[in-house]
Design a protein around this motif. Structure first.
Motif, mmCIF file in Angstrom:
data_model
loop_
_atom_site.group_PDB
_atom_site.id
_atom_site.type_symbol
_atom_site.label_atom_id
_atom_site.label_comp_id
_atom_site.label_asym_id
_atom_site.label_seq_id
_atom_site.Cartn_x
_atom_site.Cartn_y
_atom_site.Cartn_z
ATOM 1 N N HIS A 121 0.846 -1.196 0.000
ATOM 2 C CA HIS A 121 0.000 0.000 0.000
ATOM 3 C C HIS A 121 0.878 1.242 0.000
ATOM 4 O O HIS A 121 1.975 1.239 0.553
ATOM 5 N N THR A 122 0.359 2.306 -0.598
ATOM 6 C CA THR A 122 1.060 3.584 -0.644
ATOM 7 C C THR A 122 0.138 4.677 -0.136
ATOM 8 O O THR A 122 -0.975 4.833 -0.634
ATOM 9 N N GLN A 123 0.610 5.425 0.866
ATOM 10 C CA GLN A 123 -0.140 6.560 1.401
ATOM 11 C C GLN A 123 0.197 7.803 0.585
ATOM 12 O O GLN A 123 1.359 8.207 0.527
ATOM 13 N N VAL A 124 -0.795 8.393 -0.062
ATOM 14 C CA VAL A 124 -0.598 9.635 -0.806
ATOM 15 C C VAL A 124 -0.714 10.792 0.179
ATOM 16 O O VAL A 124 -1.682 10.874 0.941
ATOM 17 N N VAL A 125 0.287 11.686 0.143
ATOM 18 C CA VAL A 125 0.357 12.807 1.079
ATOM 19 C C VAL A 125 0.529 14.106 0.297
ATOM 20 O O VAL A 125 1.409 14.210 -0.566
#
Length: 180
Positions: A121-125
Motif C-alpha cells: 500500500h502507498t499513502q498519498v500525502v
C-alpha cells in the motif's frame, strides 16, 4: 458483499533482497479452491508525496526506473521505516529527494497496487508550505526536480516520460482536494 475466501495455507515460496513471494491456498464461499501467488508486504506502507511549491505548482522528480529502463518523471516516494509515522516519512522523503520540508502534510488516500498480486500500500500525502531543507537520502545519483503547473495535468498525463500510475492518481487526488 460476498464472503471473503478462507485462507487454507500461506507459505513463502521465494525471497530476494527486496521481495517475498507467498503461495496462498484459498477456498471460496462456493467451495472452489485456488492457489494464488502474491508479493508479500515487508512491514510498513510506502508514501508518495505531492509537493506543492505554491497553490498552482507541483514539484516532480526525474529518476531512473530500472523496471522501465529509462528516466521517468514522477512524484517523490519512499518507504515508511519501522516505527515511523507516514507523515514523518513523507517529510523525510521530501527533504531527501526534493530538498524541501513541509509545514503542512495531509493524508489524501491509501492506494493499493495490483491488489490481485501485491499486499503493498502507498499513502498519498499532500505537502504544502514548503521551505528549503535537505536531508541525505539513499539515491545513487542526484534527482532532477522539475516544476510543473497543476493546471496542465491533462498535458502531463500524455507525456511519454510520465507513466507511473501512482503519481498520476496522486495528482488527480491532490487537484480534487485543492479545488474544494
Amino acid at each position: 458483499m460476498p464472503r471473503k475466501p478462507e485462507i487454507l495455507n500461506c507459505q513463502e515460496v521465494a525471497r530476494s533482497r527486496l521481495f517475498r513471494v507467498e503461495s496462498v491456498d484459498l477456498r471460496f464461499s462456493n467451495g472452489e479452491e485456488r492457489v494464488y501467488e502474491r508479493l508479500a508486504a515487508r512491514g510498513s506502507a510506502a508514501v508518495l508525496i505531492v509537493p506543492m511549491l505554491d497553490d498552482k505548482t507541483v514539484l516532480l522528480i526525474r529518476e531512473y526506473g530500472v523496471g522501465v529502463e529509462d528516466y521517468e518523471l514522477g512524484l517523490p516516494k519512499g518507504r515508511v521505516e519501522a516505527g515511523e509515522d507516514p507523515l514523518e516519512a513523507a517529510n523525510r522523503e521530501l527533504m531527501e529527494e526534493v530538498g524541501y520540508g513541509a509545514k503542512s502534510l495531509t493524508k489524501l488516500k491509501l492506494l493499493s497496487q495490483s491488489p490481485n498480486y501485491m499486499q503493498h500500500h502507498t499513502q498519498v500525502v499532500l505537502a504544502q508550505g514548503l521551505y528549503p531543507q535537505t536531508a541525505e537520502g539513499d539515491e545513487p545519483e542526484p534527482l532532477i526536480v522539475e516544476q510543473y503547473p497543476l493546471a496542465d495535468l491533462d498535458q502531463l498525463v500524455l507525456r511519454d516520460d510520465f507513466t507511473e500510475a501512482r503519481s498520476l492518481a496522486a495528482l488527480f487526488l491532490a487537484r480534487a482536494h485543492l479545488s474544494r
